[in-house]
Each structure stands twice: as structure tokens, then as C-alpha cells.
Write an enzyme that holds these catalytic residues in place. Structure first.
Site, PDB file in Angstrom:
ATOM      1  N   HIS A 151       9.358  26.662  24.840  1.00 29.69           N
ATOM      2  CA  HIS A 151      10.311  26.293  23.251  1.00 29.69           C
ATOM      3  C   HIS A 151       8.578  26.709  22.649  1.00 29.69           C
ATOM      4  CE1 HIS A 151      12.417  23.604  26.188  1.00 29.69           C
ATOM      5  NE2 HIS A 151      12.523  23.484  25.164  1.00 29.69           N
ATOM      6  N   GLU A 190       9.378  25.007  17.051  1.00 31.39           N
ATOM      7  CA  GLU A 190      10.175  24.144  16.935  1.00 31.39           C
ATOM      8  C   GLU A 190       9.812  23.249  16.147  1.00 31.39           C
ATOM      9  OE1 GLU A 190      12.958  20.041  19.207  1.00 31.39           O
ATOM     10  OE2 GLU A 190      11.618  21.479  20.247  1.00 31.39           O
ATOM     11  N   HIS A 208      20.734  26.710  26.889  1.00 30.74           N
ATOM     12  CA  HIS A 208      19.691  25.628  26.622  1.00 30.74           C
ATOM     13  C   HIS A 208      20.089  24.055  26.407  1.00 30.74           C
ATOM     14  CE1 HIS A 208      15.240  25.166  24.132  1.00 30.74           C
ATOM     15  NE2 HIS A 208      15.825  23.728  24.685  1.00 30.74           N
ATOM     16  N   GLY A 210       7.961  20.107  25.689  1.00 27.45           N
ATOM     17  CA  GLY A 210       6.920  19.395  25.796  1.00 27.45           C
ATOM     18  C   GLY A 210       6.388  19.529  24.010  1.00 27.45           C
TER      19      GLY A 210
END
Length: 331
Positions: free
Chosen positions: A187, A190, A5, A160
Site C-alpha cells: 500500500h 494513497e 485488492h 496501515g
């Protein structure tokens, strides 16, 4: 020594900025180099992502993209990496007239050129769709990944501001990716919670970028394990985005004890002022990881990488030979 990553635009070195600024006749400003690193008082993921505006100004032509990729590969090699998956969003490099395909071809040229100078190291490319982009532009990224499948483009991603743009908006994009047989990492979890991770998995994700806010109830854990989902932890950037408050909050030990596959990565070497070696040092210090546990985390990075099986076997053999020296370096 293995990073799956790693963002290209978030990992330009100071030297890269100086070279590309001069090449592109762009003033780096009086704040340079402070303005290429995340601010200590960064308050959110959205603010963290603003740090990408500057490097993107320098990466709008094929020659600059080729140079930046080659530079990163050489730096990883010098750090002792044996494998990396470098990701970027082609749609963010179109300001000077390049098409997405041309952007990726420039990156591949820099990658392949640099790898010739780096024996014992290999790298592949992941193409990011962006949450703020329109569907047609993101679909073009999927088409480019499909066209270049087999030429070191090994997966697609969605990156994003997830709080502003939930994964539920992108089902058509990833349905097409699945039709093409593309590997998918997204993603998620998070800046938001477990629901976003579940949506990402529903969209075909095999790996989750970050995912630190996964609900660890029995049903969720069983679902994640049943679907063999791997998590790409990036500890330092999670602290900087205020996703987590401190390294002790990284759910690494919890994931490991539950048998959820997890890996340690850098995310953005320059923006976050880190690399995967430092990230392992932080995790070893925080959780008192043994050599065997570090080896398992690195083995996960190989097992769940998007490279081919022959390369995985080669990497596992390299890891066996290097793990003792690596562990001694980070304790």
C-alpha cells in the site's frame, strides 16, 4: 469479476457479524449495522482504518477465521467472480492466543473448504505486514508466508497508516521477503505522494496498492514502466478516505493513456459498501470505458495476479467467454 485488492476483515457481511457476534458473545451495539460501514463524514485514511477495530474483535479464534473466509468466498462466487486475492494481517488476530501460523492455517482451511463448492472460481491469500507493528512481528509474518509458500499463500503486503509510518522503515522486512522469493505488493501513494511509491518499489514491490498520487512526470512514468509495476486502484475507498475528492479525480484514464498497468478493485466490500462490479460501473460511467478497455483492465488483473501461469491462462480463457455479458451488466 476479478479482485486482487480485497481485505478479509473489511469484507464481513452483516450476516457474518450477527453469526460471529453470537458465537463470540459480543454485543454488536445499538449502532449496528451502521457501525460496520465507513461514516459519510470520514475525514482521513486514519479515521477510515478505525472501522476495522470492530470486525477484528470477532476474528480472534480459528473457527471464526475459517467461517469468515468461507463466507466471503461463497459471496464472491455468487457475485460471479472468477478470481480473487484476499489479504489480511495475521498479527491482528492474536488476542486469544493464536500464533500467526495458526491464524493463516485457519484462513486456508476456510478457503480450501469453500472453493470445493465454487466451480469456476479460485482465490489465493496475501499476508499483510502492518506499518504500526514492530519489526520482529512483521518478520514473523514473512516467515509464515515463506513456510506456507505454495499452499495458496502467494504474496506479502504492507498496510496501515502510511503517513505515520513511511516505507523506509521496512527495508529489512522486505529484503527478507525478496531473499525468500516472495511476491510483494505494498500500500503506497494513497495518503502520501509519489516518494512513498518509489520507496515501496525500492523495497521490492511488484504491485502498488492504490498509488493514485504517483507523479506522472516522464522520469517517474519511465521508471514505473521499466520495472513493470502494476497499480491496484480502489476508487470508492479513495474517496471515503479523502485521498481523492471525486471519481473524476481517479487517474485511471491518465494511467491507461501512459501505458501504466492498472487494475480496478474493491478494497473493503463492507466498510466501503461496494464490490468490484460496482467499482467497474463507477469507472465506466465516469470515463466512458469501452468493452475493450474494460477487458484490458481485467486482463491486467489476471496478468499481474500472483497465481501460477496455468491458472492465468485458464482465467484469460474464462474472461474471453464472459466479457461481453459482464460489460452489458455494468453499462
Amino acid at each position: 469479476m476479478i479482485d486482487i485488492h480485497l481485505h478479509l476483515d473489511g469484507s464481513l457481511s452483516e450476516e457474518d457479524f450477527l453469526y460471529l457476534g453470537k458465537k463470540n458473545n459480543i454485543d454488536l451495539g445499538k449502532e449496528f449495522p451502521r457501525n460496520i460501514y465507513v461514516a459519510k463524514d470520514c475525514s482521513s485514511l486514519e479515521e477510515y482504518l478505525e472501522r476495522f477495530d470492530f470486525p477484528l474483535l470477532l476474528l480472534q479464534d480459528a473457527e471464526s477465521l475459517e467461517y469468515a473466509t468461507s463466507s466471503l468466498v461463497h459471496r464472491l462466487y455468487k457475485l460471479g467472480y472468477i478470481y480473487a486475492e484476499i489479504r489480511f494481517a495475521p498479527l491482528l488476530h492474536l488476542q486469544k492466543g493464536l500464533k500467526q501460523l495458526q491464524v493463516v492455517e485457519a484462513v486456508l482451511k476456510g478457503l480450501n473448504k469453500a472453493l470445493k463448492d465454487c466451480p469456476g472460481f479460485d482465490a489465493n491469500i496475501i499476508l499483510c505486514c502492518m506499518r504500526h507493528a514492530d519489526e520482529q512481528t512483521n518478520l514473523e509474518t514473512i516467515e509464515v508466508a515463506h513456510k506456507l509458500k505454495g499452499s495458496k499463500v502467494v504474496a506479502v503486503d504492507l498496510a496501515g497508516a502510511e503517513r505515520l509510518h513511511p516505507s523506509s522503515f521496512y527495508s529489512r522486512i522486505f529484503q527478507k521477503a525478496q531473499e525468500y522469493g516472495l511476491n510483494i505488493t505494498i500500500h503506497a501513494g494513497e495518503a502520501t505522494g509519489s516518494d512513498e511509491i518509489m520507496m515501496a518499489i525500492a523495497n521490492g514491490a511488484q504491485r502498488i496498492g492504490h498509488g493514485v498520487h504517483l507523479s506522472l512526470d516522464n522520469q517517474t512514468v519511465d521508471f514505473v514502466k521499466k520495472n513493470n509495476i502494476c497499480f491496484e486502484f480502489c476508487p470508492t475507498s479513495n474517496l471515503q478516505t479523502k485521498s481523492l475528492k471525486c471519481y473524476q479525480d481517479v487517474p485511471l484514464r491518465k494511467f491507461m493513456e501512459l501505458g501504466i498497468p492498472v487494475t480496478i478493485n474493491s478494497d473493503n466490500m463492507t466498510v466501503s459498501q461496494t464490490d468490484v462490479i460496482k467499482e467497474f460501473q463507477y469507472m465506466v460511467e465516469t470515463f466512458q470505458l469501452s468493452q475493450k478497455e474494460v477487458e484490458q483492465l481485467l486482463t491486467n488483473s489476471i496478468k499481474y495476479s500472483f497465481t501460477d501461469e496455468n491458472k492465468k491462462e485458464e482465467l484469460l480463457s474464462l474472461l474471453k467467454n464472459k466479457i461481453f455479458k459482464f460489460y452489458q451488466k455494468i453499462i
